[in-house]
Design a protein around this motif. Structure first.
Motif, mmCIF file in Angstrom:
data_model
loop_
_atom_site.group_PDB
_atom_site.id
_atom_site.type_symbol
_atom_site.label_atom_id
_atom_site.label_comp_id
_atom_site.label_asym_id
_atom_site.label_seq_id
_atom_site.Cartn_x
_atom_site.Cartn_y
_atom_site.Cartn_z
ATOM 1 N N VAL A 1 43.564 41.722 41.663
ATOM 2 C CA VAL A 1 44.035 40.834 40.596
ATOM 3 C C VAL A 1 45.015 39.841 41.217
ATOM 4 C CG1 VAL A 1 45.284 40.680 38.411
ATOM 5 C CG2 VAL A 1 43.747 42.626 38.851
ATOM 6 N N CYS A 2 44.692 38.547 41.074
ATOM 7 C CA CYS A 2 45.469 37.487 41.718
ATOM 8 C C CYS A 2 46.361 36.799 40.685
ATOM 9 C CB CYS A 2 44.486 36.482 42.315
ATOM 10 S SG CYS A 2 45.253 35.008 42.994
ATOM 11 N N GLY A 3 47.442 36.198 41.149
ATOM 12 C CA GLY A 3 48.333 35.439 40.277
ATOM 13 C C GLY A 3 47.582 34.346 39.522
ATOM 14 N N SER A 4 46.601 33.728 40.169
ATOM 15 C CA SER A 4 45.859 32.659 39.485
ATOM 16 C C SER A 4 45.005 33.240 38.345
ATOM 17 C CB SER A 4 44.994 31.880 40.475
ATOM 18 O OG SER A 4 44.030 32.715 41.070
ATOM 19 N N ASP A 5 44.465 34.451 38.527
ATOM 20 C CA ASP A 5 43.740 35.108 37.425
ATOM 21 C C ASP A 5 44.674 35.331 36.239
ATOM 22 O OD1 ASP A 5 41.453 35.461 39.063
ATOM 23 O OD2 ASP A 5 42.249 37.345 39.863
ATOM 24 N N GLY B 1 38.156 36.480 38.317
ATOM 25 C CA GLY B 1 38.237 37.344 39.505
ATOM 26 C C GLY B 1 37.577 36.700 40.717
ATOM 27 N N HIS B 2 38.309 36.691 41.844
ATOM 28 C CA HIS B 2 37.739 36.079 43.053
ATOM 29 C C HIS B 2 38.108 36.798 44.350
ATOM 30 C CE1 HIS B 2 41.729 34.348 42.448
ATOM 31 N NE2 HIS B 2 41.804 34.429 43.761
ATOM 32 N N GLU B 3 38.948 37.843 44.251
ATOM 33 C CA GLU B 3 39.331 38.561 45.475
ATOM 34 C C GLU B 3 38.496 39.829 45.530
ATOM 35 O OE1 GLU B 3 43.545 39.217 45.414
ATOM 36 O OE2 GLU B 3 43.981 37.082 45.285
ATOM 37 N N ALA B 4 37.397 39.787 46.273
ATOM 38 C CA ALA B 4 36.453 40.896 46.150
ATOM 39 C C ALA B 4 35.854 41.335 47.469
ATOM 40 C CB ALA B 4 35.328 40.498 45.196
ATOM 41 N N SER C 1 41.867 40.460 52.319
ATOM 42 C CA SER C 1 41.721 39.379 53.294
ATOM 43 C C SER C 1 41.717 38.014 52.594
ATOM 44 C CB SER C 1 40.445 39.544 54.129
ATOM 45 O OG SER C 1 39.296 39.298 53.335
ATOM 46 N N GLU C 2 41.411 37.986 51.283
ATOM 47 C CA GLU C 2 41.392 36.696 50.572
ATOM 48 C C GLU C 2 42.804 36.123 50.439
ATOM 49 O OE1 GLU C 2 41.026 33.533 47.636
ATOM 50 O OE2 GLU C 2 42.239 35.319 47.435
ATOM 51 N N PRO C 3 43.765 36.864 49.838
ATOM 52 C CA PRO C 3 45.129 36.305 49.833
ATOM 53 C C PRO C 3 45.705 36.147 51.244
ATOM 54 C CG PRO C 3 45.105 38.543 48.896
ATOM 55 C CD PRO C 3 43.687 38.111 49.042
HETATM 56 ZN ZN LIG Z 1 43.664 34.814 44.789
#
Ligand SMILES: [Zn+2]
Ligand SMILES: [Zn+2]
Length: 345
Positions: free
Chosen positions: A37-41, A62-65, A149-151
């Motif tokens: 769960v990202c801050g942008s979500d 959701g995009h960090e997967a 690895s995404e963030p």
């Molecule tokens: Zn993110």
């Protein structure tokens, strides 16, 4: 297949949605295993928008997967079914002026996972992405590490663009996942002292493990006064990673002439003001960070080689059914949460 649909402000529903499959020869069908769960979500969850990107409900964010390759198109060569992968959530066109200039992250036709008006997100049992978004990971890497690895890639890119010199003194404003990603990357370089600030005490405690020169809470201390007391010539680089508009001004006050202000945080408001004359007299360079480009593999390698260990960043774990709970926790900064991970069975 099951998905978590954002159906309104602060409202998720777990629903069955139609199955998806391979459309293009270069497509990969991915079975999702973990989503961070990202801050942008959270911006989409609590306000339904980031700037002009507005959610039309229902929508999957959701995009960090990370996940496993389920099926591949006829022309796919870099992954095969059963392979474990990290995901780069940005799908660029490959043909526009930006892509041809190596700026795929500002592609004119960019489709970003879980971004309104672009692509549905990964809080879903399966997603389809082109093979160029799929990065094989080693067996020893966990899906959570792969998703982190995404963030981390944003931290790698922020540091790359800021081009720190040896012994540069630095401040990181905001010790959330992005600020900590920047800090982790700086620790692989030979920079000088690092000062870090956050309004949440347990985030500062987490940052302490990376051995900052000084850390402080801007709600309790005049951080500009404190840091300039220790560092009278001021700092070479400030990374703004909080999204708080006041931090931009603090960053400008903290920089020495010729310093660099790196803006990585995402503000909730549309316009901010800053002290233009100080900025001008000090001839400060402002560098905006738009996500990242060409840093996914570098982030994966830093984690796989154990040069960076971000395991403690994943503080809370939930199932897909508990998506709402995960988002409430992160939105309210409850229970010392750094990053919540949603793990699929
Ligand atoms: Zn993110
Ligand atoms: Zn393009």
């Amino acid at each position: 297949m099951k998905a978590a649909l954002l159906t309104g402000i602060k409202q998720f529903e777990i629903k069955q949605i139609p199955e998806i499959g391979i459309v293009n020869d270069t497509d990969v069908l991915i079975r999702i295993k973990t989503v961070g769960v990202c801050g942008s979500d959270i911006h989409y969850y609590t306000t339904g928008r980031i700037g002009s990107q507005i959610v039309e409900f229902p929508f999957i964010i959701g995009h960090e997967a990370a996940g496993i390759v389920e099926k591949i198109g006829n022309k796919v060569t870099c992954v095969k079914p059963g392979q474990r992968i990290a995901i780069d959530p940005a799908v660029s066109c490959g043909h526009c002026d930006q892509c041809l200039a190596g700026r795929e992250h500002t592609c004119r036709k960019l489709l970003f996972l879980g971004c309104p008006g672009q692509l549905g997100g990964c809080l879903s049992e399966f997603i389809v992405l082109p093979e160029k978004c799929c990065y094989p990971i080693t067996d020893s890497m966990t899906f959570e590490q792969a998703a982190l690895s995404e963030p981390l890639a944003i931290g790698v890119y922020s540091v790359e663009r800021s081009m720190p010199y040896i012994k540069d003194n630095i401040a990181i404003l905001g010790a959330g996942p992005i600020g900590m990603s920047v800090f982790h990357v700086l620790r692989t370089k030979n920079t000088g002292d690092v000062y870090i600030t956050d309004k949440i005490e347990n985030r500062l405690q987490a940052a302490k493990k990376l051995n900052p020169k000084w850390m402080g809470n801007p709600d309790r201390l005049d951080i500009v006064k404190e840091i300039s007391g220790i560092e009278p010539l001021l700092l070479d680089i400030v990374y703004e990673c909080s999204g708080n508009p006041q931090a931009i001004a603090q960053g400008i006050h903290l920089l020495k002439p010729g310093g660099k202000l790196i803006i990585t945080g995402i503000p909730e408001i549309d316009e901010i003001t800053f002290p233009i004359h100080e900025l001008r007299r000090k001839e400060i360079t402002i560098i905006n960070i738009r996500r990242q480009v060409h840093c996914t593999q570098k982030a994966i390698d830093l984690l796989a080689s154990k040069k960076i260990n971000m395991d403690s960043m994943a503080t809370h774990r939930f199932t897909l059914e508990e998506t709402q709970k995960a988002f409430d926790l992160v939105a309210n900064y409850k229970d010392g949460v750094m990053k919540a991970m949603i793990n699929f069975e």
